[in-house]
Motif scaffolding. Structure first.
Motif, PDB file in Angstrom:
ATOM      1  N   THR A 232       0.852  -1.180   0.000  1.00  0.00           N
ATOM      2  CA  THR A 232       0.000   0.000   0.000  1.00  0.00           C
ATOM      3  C   THR A 232       0.890   1.233   0.000  1.00  0.00           C
ATOM      4  O   THR A 232       1.829   1.340   0.793  1.00  0.00           O
ATOM      5  N   GLY A 233       0.611   2.159  -0.895  1.00  0.00           N
ATOM      6  CA  GLY A 233       1.281   3.460  -0.898  1.00  0.00           C
ATOM      7  C   GLY A 233       0.336   4.490  -0.320  1.00  0.00           C
ATOM      8  O   GLY A 233      -0.888   4.318  -0.358  1.00  0.00           O
ATOM      9  N   SER A 234       0.894   5.585   0.186  1.00  0.00           N
ATOM     10  CA  SER A 234       0.035   6.527   0.906  1.00  0.00           C
ATOM     11  C   SER A 234       0.555   7.961   0.846  1.00  0.00           C
ATOM     12  O   SER A 234       1.743   8.211   0.606  1.00  0.00           O
ATOM     13  N   TYR A 235      -0.367   8.866   1.125  1.00  0.00           N
ATOM     14  CA  TYR A 235      -0.017  10.272   1.299  1.00  0.00           C
ATOM     15  C   TYR A 235       0.826  10.488   2.554  1.00  0.00           C
ATOM     16  O   TYR A 235       1.406  11.564   2.726  1.00  0.00           O
TER      17      TYR A 235
ATOM     18  N   ASN B 212       7.675  12.869   0.418  1.00  0.00           N
ATOM     19  CA  ASN B 212       6.356  13.319  -0.032  1.00  0.00           C
ATOM     20  C   ASN B 212       5.512  12.084  -0.331  1.00  0.00           C
ATOM     21  O   ASN B 212       5.951  10.953  -0.092  1.00  0.00           O
ATOM     22  N   VAL B 213       4.352  12.294  -0.887  1.00  0.00           N
ATOM     23  CA  VAL B 213       3.394  11.217  -1.178  1.00  0.00           C
ATOM     24  C   VAL B 213       4.063  10.058  -1.922  1.00  0.00           C
ATOM     25  O   VAL B 213       4.791  10.273  -2.896  1.00  0.00           O
ATOM     26  N   VAL B 214       3.829   8.818  -1.467  1.00  0.00           N
ATOM     27  CA  VAL B 214       4.229   7.626  -2.221  1.00  0.00           C
ATOM     28  C   VAL B 214       3.047   7.250  -3.107  1.00  0.00           C
ATOM     29  O   VAL B 214       2.017   6.786  -2.613  1.00  0.00           O
ATOM     30  N   TYR B 215       3.199   7.481  -4.400  1.00  0.00           N
ATOM     31  CA  TYR B 215       2.052   7.384  -5.299  1.00  0.00           C
ATOM     32  C   TYR B 215       2.004   6.080  -6.088  1.00  0.00           C
ATOM     33  O   TYR B 215       0.943   5.508  -6.288  1.00  0.00           O
TER      34      TYR B 215
ATOM     35  N   GLY C  39       7.425   5.056  -6.214  1.00  0.00           N
ATOM     36  CA  GLY C  39       7.587   6.338  -6.881  1.00  0.00           C
ATOM     37  C   GLY C  39       6.853   7.409  -6.109  1.00  0.00           C
ATOM     38  O   GLY C  39       5.720   7.200  -5.663  1.00  0.00           O
ATOM     39  N   SER C  40       7.495   8.574  -5.959  1.00  0.00           N
ATOM     40  CA  SER C  40       6.980   9.571  -5.033  1.00  0.00           C
ATOM     41  C   SER C  40       6.849  10.955  -5.659  1.00  0.00           C
ATOM     42  O   SER C  40       7.520  11.284  -6.642  1.00  0.00           O
TER      43      SER C  40
ATOM     44  N   ILE D  39       6.839  11.739  -9.547  1.00  0.00           N
ATOM     45  CA  ILE D  39       6.742  10.447 -10.239  1.00  0.00           C
ATOM     46  C   ILE D  39       5.356   9.880  -9.962  1.00  0.00           C
ATOM     47  O   ILE D  39       4.943   9.759  -8.804  1.00  0.00           O
ATOM     48  N   VAL D  40       4.630   9.559 -11.013  1.00  0.00           N
ATOM     49  CA  VAL D  40       3.233   9.137 -10.851  1.00  0.00           C
ATOM     50  C   VAL D  40       2.955   7.724 -11.374  1.00  0.00           C
ATOM     51  O   VAL D  40       1.865   7.187 -11.170  1.00  0.00           O
TER      52      VAL D  40
END
Length: 349
Positions: free
Chosen positions: A43-46, A69-72, A87-88, A114-115
């Protein structure tokens, strides 16, 4: 951190699915991903972390910390499953050991968030797509940048390797899709014709066809070799937010902001079934590995499981208290993960 609400969902058309809620993060989730066996997921998260979970028990195995920053975007290097890429929004991608949670490399070079990211099938390269209008290829072993893929004039929001790893697709907000030769890092074709931003791109299994979804309310089907558009799939009344092939490559599923999902034939291009019932936009769609089910995730706080043949809703996956923007099947097709803006993910068996 775990809660078991004892929630059992049933409907007239299917068996009961028990469900387990993981209070996974302190801020909303961004994406979820399984390893190939489905025994672990990410799981990635803000909240700037990625977490690794044991699917069977719901136990957290590792918290991957270090992004600013956010892990997107998150992914295992399937089929191996021994490495993880994150990627963040901090403009970096990190490579981690899936067994220990140790960070092997931090890939630096992008000038914006990075998205999207993907491992090649051989697990020797990671591709990253960025809001800086470029994609980059990185060497997994050395941590060095291999190539920068330039030419898009807006954000690169989606990317996909073909099943042999020889080509990479990039889809952009500039309304185009590029096919890249991975070895030379050269653009082979530019797929033009969409009149809106590209939401997703995917090769079919034998790499002969490419499907693209767009904010122009259509999907397009392309020949991978020639780059020629062979069909425009129409019917949605609002933006197409996601698109995918089933594993056989015979069917295409689309998800739209109009609250419906559709299945099209990749051979005849006709719409075979429309899934109706969500009360909000559908942001994600995927086929079960067997191809007989379609899973959708919606802003209406539910995910739904549909029968491909009949179009009947088999299951409404309820319990999230905010929009669901990630959903995925495991390799066997008997477990589903949903990730929500409510900071939780749920495991459905």
């Amino acid at each position: 951190m775990l809660s078991f609400p004892g929630c059992f969902l049933s409907c007239n058309h299917c068996h009961v699915i028990p469900e387990q809620e993981l209070k996974a993060h302190i801020l909303p989730l961004t994406n979820v991903a399984f390893d190939k066996p489905g025994s672990r997921f990410l799981t990635g998260s803000y909240d700037r972390t990625c977490r690794v979970w044991d699917t069977a028990s719901g136990t957290e195995l590792h918290t991957l910390e270090g992004h600013r920053n956010v892990v997107y975007a998150v992914a295992f290097n399937n089929p191996y499953g021994d490495k993880i890429a994150t990627g963040s929004f901090d403009k970096t991608c990190k490579l981690w050991c899936a067994e220990t949670g140790k960070c092997f490399h931090t890939f630096r070079g992008h000038m914006a968030e990075i998205v999207c990211l993907a491992f090649n099938p051989q697990s020797t390269l990671v591709a990253t797509g960025s809001m800086d209008s470029t994609a980059k290829l990185w060497d997994v072993e050395s941590g060095e940048e291999v190539a920068t893929l330039t030419g898009h004039t807006a954000e690169v929001l989606s990317l996909c390797f073909n099943t042999v790893g020889s080509q990479l697709l990039t889809g952009s907000f500039d309304h185009t899709v590029a096919i890249w030769d991975v070895e030379s890092a050269r653009r082979v074709h530019t797929l033009t014709g969409h009149r809106g931003e590209i939401s997703n791109v995917q090769f079919n299994w034998d790499c002969s066809l490419i499907v693209t979804g767009s904010m122009d309310k259509t999907c397009r089907l392309w020949e991978a070799i020639s780059g020629k558009c062979v069909a425009i799939l129409v019917g949605h009344k609002e933006e197409v937010l996601d698109v995918c092939f089933d594993l056989s490559g015979r069917f295409i599923a689309t998800a739209s902001a109009d609250g419906t999902a559709r299945v099209f034939s990749a051979a005849t291009f006709e719409c075979l079934v429309t899934f109706e019932g969500h009360d909000g936009e559908i942001s994600k769609v995927c086929f079960s590995p067997q191809g007989s089910r379609v899973l959708t995730a919606s802003s209406d706080k539910t995910a739904r499981l549909w029968d491909v043949q009949s179009g009947v809703c088999l299951q409404i996956l309820e319990g999230h208290i905010d929009e669901i923007f990630s959903c995925v099947f495991n390799y066997e097709g008997d477990t589903i993960i949903t990730g929500s803006k409510d900071n939780t993910c749920r495991i459905w068996y």
